[in-house]
Write a protein that holds these residues in place. Structure first.
Motif, PDB file in Angstrom:
ATOM      1  N   VAL A  14     -29.085  51.632  53.910  1.00 56.65           N
ATOM      2  CA  VAL A  14     -30.386  51.241  53.368  1.00 56.65           C
ATOM      3  C   VAL A  14     -30.645  49.810  53.796  1.00 56.65           C
ATOM      4  CG1 VAL A  14     -31.749  50.818  51.282  1.00 56.65           C
ATOM      5  CG2 VAL A  14     -30.147  52.748  51.353  1.00 56.65           C
ATOM      6  N   SER A  55     -35.935  51.243  54.723  1.00 58.84           N
ATOM      7  CA  SER A  55     -35.514  52.378  55.550  1.00 58.84           C
ATOM      8  C   SER A  55     -34.188  52.894  55.004  1.00 58.84           C
ATOM      9  CB  SER A  55     -35.368  51.964  57.016  1.00 58.84           C
ATOM     10  OG  SER A  55     -34.375  50.971  57.162  1.00 58.84           O
ATOM     11  N   GLY A  56     -33.983  54.185  55.172  1.00 60.10           N
ATOM     12  CA  GLY A  56     -32.788  54.828  54.659  1.00 60.10           C
ATOM     13  C   GLY A  56     -33.079  55.486  53.324  1.00 60.10           C
ATOM     14  N   GLU A  57     -32.169  56.355  52.905  1.00 60.86           N
ATOM     15  CA  GLU A  57     -32.344  57.075  51.650  1.00 60.86           C
ATOM     16  C   GLU A  57     -31.984  56.189  50.463  1.00 60.86           C
ATOM     17  OE1 GLU A  57     -30.644  60.966  49.234  1.00 60.86           O
ATOM     18  OE2 GLU A  57     -29.826  60.507  51.219  1.00 60.86           O
ATOM     19  N   LYS A  59     -31.747  56.371  46.265  1.00 55.62           N
ATOM     20  CA  LYS A  59     -31.729  57.217  45.068  1.00 55.62           C
ATOM     21  C   LYS A  59     -32.111  56.333  43.887  1.00 55.62           C
ATOM     22  CE  LYS A  59     -29.404  60.769  42.751  1.00 55.62           C
ATOM     23  NZ  LYS A  59     -30.053  61.989  42.683  1.00 55.62           N
ATOM     24  N   CYS A  76     -28.104  52.835  46.996  1.00 58.51           N
ATOM     25  CA  CYS A  76     -27.678  53.637  48.137  1.00 58.51           C
ATOM     26  C   CYS A  76     -26.802  54.783  47.618  1.00 58.51           C
ATOM     27  CB  CYS A  76     -26.885  52.782  49.116  1.00 58.51           C
ATOM     28  SG  CYS A  76     -26.146  53.735  50.470  1.00 58.51           S
TER      29      CYS A  76
END
Length: 147
Positions: A14, A55-57, A59, A76
């Motif tokens: 992330v 950017s990136g997942e 949660k 993350c």
């Protein structure tokens, strides 16, 4: 301060960018910040949501604050690093964790909230304005009132 900054999680899955510098920086000693940080407080950078890209997942864990507003804490899912949060009572604002900054020196704390909940072993800087709870209007209002 108008210079942008960047940051991300421990494993770099992330990443985020801010096109502006910190608008406000504050320490929070509320129970949720203590528990989610694993220490005595969190340090949050306050920036406009429109200046923030990620950017990136990420949660999210949603939980009501003392005010009843929902605080969404983004982390993350790979390494578990806390990255940023939002608060339903402060729309249009994002709170990156100072611990996730690439250059933590850009975070110059200006205030302390929930100082009444600080554990005795977590030093509260006597030079900073300290509030026993979250002041009305939140961090941006406190800084605006002091200028």
């Amino acid at each position: 301060m108008s210079q942008g900054f960047s940051g991300g999680c421990l494993c770099s899955a992330v990443r985020y960018q801010s096109s502006v510098g910190p608008q406000v920086v504050g320490h929070c000693h509320c129970v949720d910040c203590r528990k989610s940080s694993g220490t005595g407080h969190c340090t949050h950078v306050v920036i406009p949501e429109e200046a923030f890209t990620v950017s990136g997942e990420v949660k999210f864990y949603d939980r009501p604050a003392d005010s009843g507003n929902i605080v969404s804490r983004g982390f993350c899912p790979n390494c578990g690093s806390a990255v940023y949060s939002t608060n339903s009572g402060m729309p249009g604002v994002v709170f990156p964790r100072a611990s996730s900054l690439d250059d933590p020196e850009i975070a110059k704390p200006q205030m302390i909230v929930f100082a009444s909940r600080a554990p005795s072993w977590d030093h509260v800087d006597p030079e900073l304005p300290a509030f026993p709870t979250m002041p009305d209007g939140g961090p941006r209002q406190v800084i605006a009132d002091s200028n």
